[in-house]
Scaffold this motif. Structure first.
Motif, PDB file in Angstrom:
ATOM      1  N   VAL A   4      40.680  41.089  32.045  1.00 23.08           N
ATOM      2  CA  VAL A   4      41.903  41.834  32.376  1.00 23.08           C
ATOM      3  C   VAL A   4      41.570  43.039  33.246  1.00 23.08           C
ATOM      4  O   VAL A   4      42.241  43.301  34.255  1.00 23.08           O
ATOM      5  CB  VAL A   4      42.651  42.265  31.090  1.00 23.08           C
ATOM      6  N   SER A   5      40.526  43.777  32.888  1.00 25.04           N
ATOM      7  CA  SER A   5      40.135  44.953  33.665  1.00 25.04           C
ATOM      8  C   SER A   5      39.711  44.570  35.079  1.00 25.04           C
ATOM      9  O   SER A   5      40.071  45.240  36.047  1.00 25.04           O
ATOM     10  CB  SER A   5      39.008  45.711  32.973  1.00 25.04           C
ATOM     11  N   PHE A   6      38.950  43.497  35.194  1.00 27.43           N
ATOM     12  CA  PHE A   6      38.546  43.030  36.517  1.00 27.43           C
ATOM     13  C   PHE A   6      39.776  42.725  37.365  1.00 27.43           C
ATOM     14  O   PHE A   6      39.899  43.184  38.503  1.00 27.43           O
ATOM     15  CB  PHE A   6      37.667  41.772  36.421  1.00 27.43           C
ATOM     16  N   GLY A   7      40.689  41.936  36.814  1.00 31.89           N
ATOM     17  CA  GLY A   7      41.878  41.533  37.566  1.00 31.89           C
ATOM     18  C   GLY A   7      42.747  42.695  37.979  1.00 31.89           C
ATOM     19  O   GLY A   7      43.165  42.799  39.138  1.00 31.89           O
ATOM     20  N   VAL A   8      43.016  43.594  37.037  1.00 34.41           N
ATOM     21  CA  VAL A   8      43.897  44.727  37.322  1.00 34.41           C
ATOM     22  C   VAL A   8      43.274  45.642  38.375  1.00 34.41           C
ATOM     23  O   VAL A   8      43.936  46.046  39.335  1.00 34.41           O
ATOM     24  CB  VAL A   8      44.214  45.516  36.032  1.00 34.41           C
ATOM     25  N   ILE A   9      42.017  45.974  38.219  1.00 31.90           N
ATOM     26  CA  ILE A   9      41.376  46.912  39.152  1.00 31.90           C
ATOM     27  C   ILE A   9      41.136  46.260  40.508  1.00 31.90           C
ATOM     28  O   ILE A   9      41.302  46.901  41.552  1.00 31.90           O
ATOM     29  CB  ILE A   9      40.070  47.488  38.561  1.00 31.90           C
ATOM     30  N   PHE A  10      40.785  44.987  40.533  1.00 25.44           N
ATOM     31  CA  PHE A  10      40.610  44.290  41.803  1.00 25.44           C
ATOM     32  C   PHE A  10      41.903  44.349  42.610  1.00 25.44           C
ATOM     33  O   PHE A  10      41.903  44.692  43.799  1.00 25.44           O
ATOM     34  CB  PHE A  10      40.202  42.832  41.566  1.00 25.44           C
ATOM     35  N   VAL A  11      43.010  44.035  41.964  1.00 20.38           N
ATOM     36  CA  VAL A  11      44.305  44.050  42.641  1.00 20.38           C
ATOM     37  C   VAL A  11      44.692  45.479  43.024  1.00 20.38           C
ATOM     38  O   VAL A  11      45.193  45.729  44.121  1.00 20.38           O
ATOM     39  CB  VAL A  11      45.384  43.398  41.749  1.00 20.38           C
ATOM     40  N   THR A  68      36.021  46.910  29.321  1.00 21.73           N
ATOM     41  CA  THR A  68      36.880  47.583  30.299  1.00 21.73           C
ATOM     42  C   THR A  68      36.043  48.220  31.392  1.00 21.73           C
ATOM     43  O   THR A  68      36.362  48.108  32.580  1.00 21.73           O
ATOM     44  CB  THR A  68      37.748  48.649  29.596  1.00 21.73           C
ATOM     45  N   TRP A  69      34.977  48.898  31.002  1.00 25.62           N
ATOM     46  CA  TRP A  69      34.099  49.531  31.996  1.00 25.62           C
ATOM     47  C   TRP A  69      33.490  48.485  32.926  1.00 25.62           C
ATOM     48  O   TRP A  69      33.528  48.626  34.148  1.00 25.62           O
ATOM     49  CB  TRP A  69      32.996  50.335  31.300  1.00 25.62           C
ATOM     50  N   LEU A  70      32.935  47.421  32.351  1.00 27.95           N
ATOM     51  CA  LEU A  70      32.284  46.388  33.146  1.00 27.95           C
ATOM     52  C   LEU A  70      33.288  45.710  34.080  1.00 27.95           C
ATOM     53  O   LEU A  70      33.038  45.586  35.290  1.00 27.95           O
ATOM     54  CB  LEU A  70      31.614  45.350  32.237  1.00 27.95           C
ATOM     55  N   GLY A  71      34.421  45.290  33.546  1.00 26.37           N
ATOM     56  CA  GLY A  71      35.415  44.596  34.357  1.00 26.37           C
ATOM     57  C   GLY A  71      35.989  45.465  35.459  1.00 26.37           C
ATOM     58  O   GLY A  71      36.144  45.024  36.602  1.00 26.37           O
ATOM     59  N   SER A  72      36.284  46.731  35.128  1.00 25.56           N
ATOM     60  CA  SER A  72      36.874  47.616  36.140  1.00 25.56           C
ATOM     61  C   SER A  72      35.863  47.956  37.238  1.00 25.56           C
ATOM     62  O   SER A  72      36.218  48.011  38.417  1.00 25.56           O
ATOM     63  CB  SER A  72      37.430  48.893  35.495  1.00 25.56           C
ATOM     64  N   THR A  73      34.616  48.154  36.851  1.00 21.61           N
ATOM     65  CA  THR A  73      33.580  48.469  37.844  1.00 21.61           C
ATOM     66  C   THR A  73      33.343  47.279  38.770  1.00 21.61           C
ATOM     67  O   THR A  73      33.341  47.424  39.999  1.00 21.61           O
ATOM     68  CB  THR A  73      32.269  48.885  37.140  1.00 21.61           C
ATOM     69  N   VAL A  74      33.178  46.105  38.199  1.00 18.71           N
ATOM     70  CA  VAL A  74      32.933  44.913  39.015  1.00 18.71           C
ATOM     71  C   VAL A  74      34.163  44.581  39.865  1.00 18.71           C
ATOM     72  O   VAL A  74      34.033  44.194  41.030  1.00 18.71           O
ATOM     73  CB  VAL A  74      32.513  43.717  38.124  1.00 18.71           C
ATOM     74  N   GLY A  75      35.353  44.766  39.301  1.00 24.45           N
ATOM     75  CA  GLY A  75      36.575  44.498  40.059  1.00 24.45           C
ATOM     76  C   GLY A  75      36.704  45.381  41.281  1.00 24.45           C
ATOM     77  O   GLY A  75      37.064  44.915  42.376  1.00 24.45           O
ATOM     78  N   MET A  76      36.387  46.659  41.128  1.00 26.13           N
ATOM     79  CA  MET A  76      36.493  47.570  42.261  1.00 26.13           C
ATOM     80  C   MET A  76      35.429  47.274  43.311  1.00 26.13           C
ATOM     81  O   MET A  76      35.725  47.245  44.509  1.00 26.13           O
ATOM     82  CB  MET A  76      36.366  49.015  41.793  1.00 26.13           C
ATOM     83  N   VAL A  77      34.202  47.036  42.882  1.00 28.36           N
ATOM     84  CA  VAL A  77      33.128  46.734  43.834  1.00 28.36           C
ATOM     85  C   VAL A  77      33.437  45.420  44.556  1.00 28.36           C
ATOM     86  O   VAL A  77      33.231  45.320  45.781  1.00 28.36           O
ATOM     87  CB  VAL A  77      31.759  46.696  43.119  1.00 28.36           C
TER      88      VAL A  77
END
Length: 195
Positions: A10-17, A140-149
């Protein structure tokens, strides 16, 4: 699916978008025109990892101390605001573009400092705080970091290959729609918890 995997996905998807069309993605493109892509991505990763670590600490702390129904309500409102913010759009100022283009320092250092400062108070930082109130901190940290990068790497690749940005309107409306969707989903969850 375990809580960790859900939080990461979820964090990856939200932050990527959220990052698509964002000011820091435009900065990534600008840095990539002056420096090689890999050092820029390393700098982005360092800054993002630090900013999102602070974000999840704040969000996880709030999630542990406040009632979950009220947190879900605040998160729903935040995501609806993020949707409106995304529709408004983000641009680099001439000063920000000039700094990114004129820097002569190490690409890793320059990108790290620029992205760290750009992300403070940005919608991706606020979204990460919001996600951390609902999910586990590490996922959340892992997904958001990877999503943004990943979003910034996509901007660099597409920008360098095609010499132009992704279709801005499609990105803006798609990202806003996803924020609104998450906002409504969280609002329904909040209402269910508070009644």
């Amino acid at each position: 699916m375990t809580g960790f995997l859900v939080a990461t996905a979820v964090s990856f998807g939200v932050i990527f978008v959220a990052e698509l069309g964002d000011k820091s993605q435009l900065m990534a493109l600008t840095f990539a025109t002056k420096f090689r892509a890999l050092p820029v991505l390393i700098g982005i990763t360092i800054a993002t990892a630090i900013v999102h670590a602070v974000s999840v600490a704040v969000g996880y702390g709030l999630g542990a101390t406040l009632p979950t129904g009220w947190i879900a309500l605040v998160a729903a409102i935040a995501f609806l605001v993020f949707g409106a913010w995304t529709l408004r759009g983000d641009t680099l100022t001439d000063e920000e573009r000039s700094k990114a283009e004129k820097t002569t320092k190490s690409a890793i250092f320059a990108a790290s400092v620029a992205f760290f400062l750009a992300e403070l108070g940005d919608k991706t930082m606020l979204a990460t705080i919001t996600l951390a109130t609902q999910y586990g901190w590490f996922g959340t940290w892992l997904g958001s970091t990877v999503g943004m990068v990943a979003a910034d790497a996509l901007a660099i690749l597409v920008g360098r290959k095609l010499g132009k940005h992704l279709p801005e309107k499609v990105i803006k409306y798609g990202a806003a729609a996803l924020f609104f969707l998450f906002g409504v989903w969280l609002l329904i969850d909040a209402i269910a918890q508070l009644t």
